[in-house]
Design a protein around this motif. Sequence first.
Motif, mmCIF file in Angstrom:
data_model
loop_
_atom_site.group_PDB
_atom_site.id
_atom_site.type_symbol
_atom_site.label_atom_id
_atom_site.label_comp_id
_atom_site.label_asym_id
_atom_site.label_seq_id
_atom_site.Cartn_x
_atom_site.Cartn_y
_atom_site.Cartn_z
ATOM 1 N N VAL A 1 -10.376 5.153 14.173
ATOM 2 C CA VAL A 1 -8.958 4.941 14.480
ATOM 3 C C VAL A 1 -8.390 6.194 15.146
ATOM 4 O O VAL A 1 -7.664 6.104 16.143
ATOM 5 N N ALA A 2 -8.718 7.370 14.616
ATOM 6 C CA ALA A 2 -8.239 8.623 15.209
ATOM 7 C C ALA A 2 -8.714 8.749 16.655
ATOM 8 O O ALA A 2 -7.930 9.085 17.551
ATOM 9 N N GLY B 1 -6.770 -16.500 -8.363
ATOM 10 C CA GLY B 1 -5.904 -17.285 -7.490
ATOM 11 C C GLY B 1 -4.615 -16.571 -7.105
ATOM 12 O O GLY B 1 -3.781 -17.113 -6.391
ATOM 13 N N SER B 2 -4.439 -15.323 -7.558
ATOM 14 C CA SER B 2 -3.170 -14.630 -7.303
ATOM 15 C C SER B 2 -3.118 -14.056 -5.891
ATOM 16 O O SER B 2 -4.144 -13.826 -5.255
ATOM 17 N N LYS B 3 -1.906 -13.833 -5.406
ATOM 18 C CA LYS B 3 -1.704 -13.251 -4.081
ATOM 19 C C LYS B 3 -1.955 -11.745 -4.158
ATOM 20 O O LYS B 3 -1.731 -11.117 -5.202
ATOM 21 N N PRO B 4 -2.400 -11.115 -3.065
ATOM 22 C CA PRO B 4 -2.592 -9.663 -3.082
ATOM 23 C C PRO B 4 -1.246 -8.944 -3.250
ATOM 24 O O PRO B 4 -0.190 -9.490 -2.923
ATOM 25 N N MET B 5 -1.305 -7.720 -3.753
ATOM 26 C CA MET B 5 -0.076 -6.965 -4.002
ATOM 27 C C MET B 5 0.671 -6.689 -2.701
ATOM 28 O O MET B 5 1.883 -6.679 -2.669
ATOM 29 N N PHE B 6 -0.045 -6.428 -1.613
ATOM 30 C CA PHE B 6 0.600 -6.250 -0.322
ATOM 31 C C PHE B 6 -0.360 -6.694 0.764
ATOM 32 O O PHE B 6 -1.561 -6.693 0.598
ATOM 33 N N ASP B 7 0.218 -7.077 1.868
ATOM 34 C CA ASP B 7 -0.568 -7.514 3.008
ATOM 35 C C ASP B 7 -0.834 -6.297 3.888
ATOM 36 O O ASP B 7 0.113 -5.690 4.390
ATOM 37 N N PRO B 8 -2.100 -5.897 4.085
ATOM 38 C CA PRO B 8 -2.369 -4.695 4.874
ATOM 39 C C PRO B 8 -1.944 -4.824 6.334
ATOM 40 O O PRO B 8 -1.743 -3.826 7.008
ATOM 41 N N LEU B 9 -1.773 -6.042 6.826
ATOM 42 C CA LEU B 9 -1.355 -6.228 8.212
ATOM 43 C C LEU B 9 0.160 -6.297 8.369
ATOM 44 O O LEU B 9 0.678 -6.236 9.480
ATOM 45 N N ASP C 1 -9.280 -4.210 13.465
ATOM 46 C CA ASP C 1 -7.865 -3.899 13.552
ATOM 47 C C ASP C 1 -7.617 -2.580 12.816
ATOM 48 O O ASP C 1 -8.209 -2.334 11.763
ATOM 49 N N ASP C 2 -6.742 -1.744 13.363
ATOM 50 C CA ASP C 2 -6.486 -0.427 12.772
ATOM 51 C C ASP C 2 -6.061 -0.508 11.314
ATOM 52 O O ASP C 2 -6.440 0.329 10.506
ATOM 53 N N LEU C 3 -5.257 -1.498 10.969
ATOM 54 C CA LEU C 3 -4.748 -1.598 9.600
ATOM 55 C C LEU C 3 -5.789 -2.104 8.611
ATOM 56 O O LEU C 3 -5.592 -2.003 7.403
#
Length: 189
Positions: free
Chosen positions: A139-140, A25-33, A128-130
Amino acid sequence: MSTFTNGHQPINCLPAWSYRPPHPGSKPMFDPLAPPDIDSIDLGDYVRKEVTNLEEKGRGRDFFDMGLRLMLSYQHELAARCFISCLETNKYCALAHGFVALCHAPNYNFKGEAYYESAHHPGEEEMDDLLCVFPSQQVADRHSKKGVDLLEEIRKLNRSDGGAGSRGGKKGKSKNKRSKHSNSKGNGA
């Protein structure tokens, strides 16, 4: 179990590895977007002073400058995220598109078969690129094409202005033209 010595007697120990998966149930460490937190990174104050279609000051410029410093520091993944964040406010910055492509391209640490096998993700053409796996040939390719298209638009605009570019010169005109009687050394003999 590994055996090490401290100079006199063997020491038996297990490797210290303890991974605990995140709680369901924890939030991700960072949002890739989400844009990267560039305010917490200190890589100096190097900037590229003149960049076409990029404001002189503002958040887009901050992301471009930090992306450039990160790219020159071989932090290509975070640099690509900075350039993509720059493009959110300055979508016509051809150089930012080129640098995203460069960050996703092979480099001296990641080249040849290893790059082409691990960077080819056929399902990422419309993602999406991210959200694409880094590095990504898709992406390149996408950003190199966008950058070239923007440069073509700039070239057409310059041609419609009478052929003069931002530096005031015309294509094909050279300041150092030799006379038709000069030899290859340029001394006129």
